[in-house]
Each structure stands twice: as C-alpha cells, then as structure tokens.
Write an enzyme that holds these catalytic residues in place. Structure first.
Site, PDB file in Angstrom:
ATOM      1  N   HIS A  98       0.816  -1.215   0.000  1.00 42.02           N
ATOM      2  CA  HIS A  98       0.000   0.000   0.000  1.00 42.02           C
ATOM      3  C   HIS A  98       0.848   1.262   0.000  1.00 42.02           C
ATOM      4  CE1 HIS A  98      -4.348  -0.965   0.698  1.00 42.02           C
ATOM      5  NE2 HIS A  98      -3.807  -2.159   0.692  1.00 42.02           N
ATOM      6  N   ASP A 115      -4.263   6.993   1.813  1.00 44.78           N
ATOM      7  CA  ASP A 115      -4.747   5.702   1.363  1.00 44.78           C
ATOM      8  C   ASP A 115      -6.256   5.707   1.611  1.00 44.78           C
ATOM      9  OD1 ASP A 115      -3.330   2.614   1.192  1.00 44.78           O
ATOM     10  OD2 ASP A 115      -5.474   2.753   1.590  1.00 44.78           O
TER      11      ASP A 115
END
Ligand code: UDP
Length: 448
Positions: A18, A115
C-alpha cells in the site's frame, strides 16, 4: 504560519503493497508542482524503512514515523495482529504527527492525500478546510465491490449481479471483510467506513486505467465526486524509473536473455503471502519433472520446503531468488506466463507488460481479481480447486505452453496492454488527462 506554500500530507496504510504506490504517486506528481512544495509522509517506522530504502532520497519529502500501536517493550506483532493494533492506534497517531509536521515546517497543510482505507482523513480535511484525495491502491473492480457492501450482504444466492462484472461472479469471490459475519471487527469496519465516506473525497485516485473496466468506472463516477484512474503507474511516464536495465544484481535478466521467447514461467506471490508447503512441493515437482525454465521469487522460509537437492538439480534451467526484479522480468520477451497471488500491483504489472496469468489468490481483493482475470478480461486462469496440486499445475501450465486457449489468453492480455499504453499516451491518454486533473486539484488549495 504560512499558507501560501503547498504542503501535502500523505497518509499511508503500512501493510502489504500500500505505502509504496503512494510514494510512487508523490514521485510522479512532484515535477508538476511548485519546487518549494513540501510533502509530509506519515507512515509507521517499519514501512518507512522498507519503502524508502528502495528509492532515492527526495529532499522535499519529510518522513514521519507514526505510532504502530505496539506498546514499548512488547514483541513486534506480525500479520493480522499487527494490522489490528495499527488500526486501533488510528486516527490519533496520524493526528499527533500531522500537528508536529505543521509546527516543524511552519506551513499549514494545503491538501491530504491518504490511502483510501484511512477514511477518517475526510474529517481532518474538513476541519482544515482543504481537499481530501483518497488513493485506492487496487483496481476499480474491488473498489466497486466495497461500495456495494450492503447489497452484497443482503444477497442470499451463490451468484451475484453487479454492473460490469461477469455473470459468474460468486459470493466466494468477495473480499472476506465484505462478507464477514460482523462489520465490527477492525478490518471490516475500516473498509465499511471507507465505503460510507468515500463520496466525501474531492477525488478518488486509482492505480488503473478507465478502459480496463469501462462499465464499472461509469458506475463509480455516478457514486463518487471525481474518479481519477491515473495508471498503470508503472508505465505512466515514458522514462520509466522502475525499469533499471543497469541493475541486474540477481543476474535474472542476463539469464532471461539466453532463454527462448515466451518459454519461462515466472512465479511470485507478493510481499506478504507464503505458499503452504504442499503447494511449494507440488510446483517444484512439476517444474523439475517437465524441466520447465523458471524464475521463482521465493523467500528463505519457502526455499527450506523445496525437495532436497532441487536447487542443484534445476540450476541449469531455473532460478530462485528471494526478491525478483519483477517489472524487468515481466517486460522480458522470454517470459511466457506469470503465476501470481493476484495482488493488484502484480495484476496490473502483468497487464502492462502483456503477460498472461495463472492465479492462486489468497486474501483481500485477490479472489475478485482472479475472477476478473479469468472471466471478465479473459487473460489467464484460476488454478484448479484453488490451490496447487501436481495435476492442476501441469494442466494450468499446459494451457499456456501447449494449447490454443493459451494463445487466446495471451492475445487478450496483449490487447489490454495496448489499451494501457494508450491510456498513458502523452497527448490525450485518459490516465494522463486524469493525472492533469489531479495536479490541478492538488494545486488549488481551499485555504481561507
Ligand atoms: N515484487 C517484486 N519482487 C518480488 C515480489 C514482489 O518486485 O520478488 C513487487 C511486485 O512487482 C509488486 C509488489 O511487489 O509491485 C507486490 O504487490 P502486490 O499488490 O502484487 O501484492 P502484495 O505484496 O500487496 O500482496
């Protein structure tokens, strides 16, 4: 405190792959912003160490190590426990470091890029009166599924009908968090909150390209303020910083140069997953029985499981390395098929370099990605029965090396590669246009 300078807060989710794509996004956007723009990168110390050790230092990025939720003196947890501790420590760990960053730089934040998992960023941005840009590091298919969580949870059939997916979409393809018994657990609730809050984002940015899933994207655009597919990030700019032909420490590329075109099997299961021992053995036995040229990204704990003497007996036609230069390998003409766990980056990289896939998904969005590969994009197949056995592995590899079907799958993936290249074409590619829109959004800060 000044407000005339751009100061971008980057909030990373520190697990799996990520944080690295978020850093890639910073690197891609930097040249298009004023040279005095400051980026403050908030991530746990472990994840920061891992991603920044692989990239040249960029002076305007200030790195902040936020608390990972582990109390001092306690052992470092792994896997699910680490993720849950981290989730419990949010959002205060981010908030604390963000305050420090503003004080240290003397510059107020002008924008938050987080994110998408970290949807509490919406409230931060709201309080600061600045834009919130959510970065979804996976595909539009899995993003769409999260937005349909309620519908999916109310479905009592085995099959599911959602726009843009094939009619073979099954409940068992769903990310486990979406169909979890309760949405109260740390990860299911993180994702459910994301689904509920994403419409508040000024833009949702995806590492994909619109033409890959046109119907799904149309549907997403009807639900979210702005949907910006800006990928594939790996081929976004013409001078690809990822393909570094001069660094071939493992010797993989030189080795590939000496193999026949499309003859090599490349196997890699991402940064987190370890195959069960019986599957490692099944694969190894097939590769050895058939003397198939291969490169296998396998960490030491996996190497220990290999049949005795395997490395020595296969050294003429195979290579095992703990970390493979995946992009360079996939870009090489000798690679015939990519055996993957279906992490989004791997899927997109396979598409970007036109390599068909054999899918062995594990968790998260991987089963869904695998379904898309087999039934929607038709660029690969799922391993028979969901895991590697000798017969299933022989049959899957046979499709690519002996059967007409393999040629069709390759042709399809090459078609998608063409569309990906179109999307990043400098004059009017869709991802380039979306990228420009992102730059504008980051530049126009809403400070009062
Ligand atoms: N990767 C690599 N070498 C390896 C294994 C993985 O470069 O030996 C890279 C791969 O190119 C991809 C990332 O690690 O960019 C894995 O991301 P993905 O989303 O596929 O899986 P995850 O690690 O999140 O499960």
């Amino acid at each position: 405190m000044t407000t005339s300078q751009l100061h971008i807060a980057l909030l990373a989710f520190p697990f799996g792959s990520h944080a690295a794509p978020l850093l890639t996004l910073v690197q891609k956007i930097t040249p298009f912003l004023p040279s005095n723009t400051i980026f403050s990168f908030f991530n746990t110390s472990n994840s920061n160490t891992s991603i920044f050790s692989k990239t040249p230092n960029q002076e305007n990025i200030k790195i902040y190590n936020i608390w990972d939720g582990v109390k001092q003196g306690n052992d470092t947890p792994i896997g699910r426990e680490a993720i849950e501790l981290f989730i419990h420590s949010t959002p205060t760990n981010f908030e604390k470091s963000m305050k420090e960053a503003e004080e240290e730089t003397g510059v107020k934040f002008s924008c938050i890029i987080s994110d998408a998992f970290l949807s509490f960023s919406s409230e931060f941005a709201n309080k600061m009166n600045i834009p919130w840009i959510a970065f979804w590091t996976a595909g539009s298919c899995s993003l769409s599924i999260h937005l349909y969580t309620d519908l999916i949870r109310s479905n009592d059939e085995t099959l599911l009908k959602i726009q843009g997916f094939s009619s073979t979409l099954k409940m068992s393809d769903m990310p486990p968090e979406v169909i979890a018994e309760s949405l109260k657990g740390p990860m299911p609730s993180l994702l459910y909150n994301m689904a509920l809050n994403l419409h508040k984002a000024d833009a949702v940015v995806l590492n994909s390209f619109e033409e890959l899933d046109p119907i799904i994207n149309k549907d997403l655009k009807s639900k979210l303020q702005k949907v910006l597919n800006i990928g594939p990030l790996v081929i976004l700019s013409s001078n690809n910083v990822f393909l570094d032909a001069n660094s071939d420490e493992s010797g993989c590329i030189q080795w590939l140069d000496n193999q026949k075109e499309r003859s090599v099997v490349y196997l890699s299961f991402g940064t987190v997953t370890t195959l069960p021992p019986n599957e490692i053995i099944a694969i190894a036995e097939v590769l050895e029985d058939r003397k198939m040229p291969f490169i296998w990204s396998l960490r030491d704990n996996g190497v220990k499981i290999l049949p005795k003497g395997f490395l020595e007996r296969t050294k003429e036609y195979g290579k095992i390395i703990s970390w493979a230069p995946q992009l360079e390998i996939l870009a090489h003409r000798s690679v015939g098929v990519f055996v993957t766990h279906c992490g989004w980056n791997s899927i997109l990289e396979g598409i970007s370099y036109g390599v068909p896939m054999i899918c062995r998904p594990f968790f998260g969005d991987q089963k869904l990605n695998s379904r898309m590969v087999e039934s929607v994009w038709e660029i690969g197949l799922q391993i028979e029965g969901g895991n590697f056995t000798k017969s299933g592995t022989i049959s899957a590899l046979g499709t690519f090396f002996n059967e007409e079907k393999g040629k069709v799958l390759r042709k399809n993936v090459e078609g998608l590669k063409g569309k990906a290249l179109e999307a990043v074409k400098l004059d009017n590619g869709s991802s380039i246009e979306n990228f420009k829109a992102l730059v504008e959004l980051v530049k126009c800060h809403k400070l009062t």
